[in-house]
Design an enzyme around this catalytic site. Structure first.
Site, short mmCIF file in Angstrom:
data_model
loop_
_atom_site.label_atom_id
_atom_site.label_comp_id
_atom_site.label_asym_id
_atom_site.label_seq_id
_atom_site.Cartn_x
_atom_site.Cartn_y
_atom_site.Cartn_z
N ASP A 28 1.30 -1.40 0.04
CA ASP A 28 0.00 0.03 0.31
C ASP A 28 1.22 1.37 -0.05
O ASP A 28 2.47 1.35 0.43
CB ASP A 28 -0.35 -0.08 0.87
CG ASP A 28 -0.70 -0.26 2.66
OD1 ASP A 28 0.52 -0.37 2.84
OD2 ASP A 28 -0.79 0.46 3.45
N GLU A 93 0.18 -1.04 5.61
CA GLU A 93 0.86 -0.72 6.63
C GLU A 93 0.79 0.44 6.91
O GLU A 93 1.37 0.96 8.14
CB GLU A 93 2.47 -1.27 5.58
CG GLU A 93 3.74 -0.43 6.86
CD GLU A 93 4.04 0.22 6.55
OE1 GLU A 93 4.75 1.25 7.92
OE2 GLU A 93 3.89 1.18 5.71
ZN LIG Z 1 6.35 1.67 4.34
#
Ligand SMILES: [Zn+2]
Length: 171
Positions: A28, A93
């Site tokens: 992400d 994350e």
């Molecule tokens: Zn990262």
């Protein structure tokens, strides 16, 4: 993230006799912000002076690729890893770490983990985390003519925010 899927590949040695390892990376990216402030579409990959530019190229598709290249290099050197290695491509994350948490909950554990997150060429053993929570504050409704007898819930929120800022500074 309910419609996204973590991908995990597992190397299993001929004989398990060492300590296991997770090689982890996320796919992400943080939001782009206003796209008109970019020189080109942030969603294009562009090469310039030997570097790739584009959303997530450095943070952290490069790390994901490095995990696989490192394993390939070990194998190409004729070495055989002595224990299980899980390669994890996780879906989130940047806001919480829910991607790795989901992989953990799925049962992927090891003796150690390497996350080649770009950290300005430093080895980092711990990092800041994120805590999400909700706070509900209540006021005491009153007529505008008698405001002093009531209490504004927004003022209560300021009090909570001030206390949280103090806690943040203390931490
Ligand atoms: Zn990262």
């Amino acid at each position: 993230f309910g419609d996204l899927t973590n991908v995990v590949g597992t190397y299993t040695p001929p004989e398990e006799k060492g300590r296991s390892l997770i090689l982890n990376g996320h796919i992400d990216v943080v939001p782009t912000g206003p796209e008109e402030t970019w020189e080109r579409s942030p969603w294009d990959a562009a090469m310039k002076d030997g570097w790739m530019y584009g959303r997530g190229a450095g943070d952290m598709k490069a790390g994901l690729a490095a995990n696989l290249f490192a394993f390939d290099a070990i194998r190409a050197a004729g070495l055989t890893p002595a224990s299980t290695i899980h390669f994890q491509s996780v879906v989130e994350e940047e806001c919480t770490g829910n991607g790795s948490l989901a992989a953990l909950q799925r049962g992927y554990t090891a003796d150690a983990v390497i996350i080649p997150e770009p950290e300005e060429n430093m080895l980092v053993r711990a990092n800041v985390g994120v805590i999400w929570f909700r706070v509900r504050v209540s006021g005491k409704p009153t007529h505008v003519r008698e405001m002093a007898s009531g209490f504004n819930a927004i003022d209560a929120a300021y009090t909570v925010m001030g206390a949280l800022r103090e806690l943040e500074a203390k931490w």
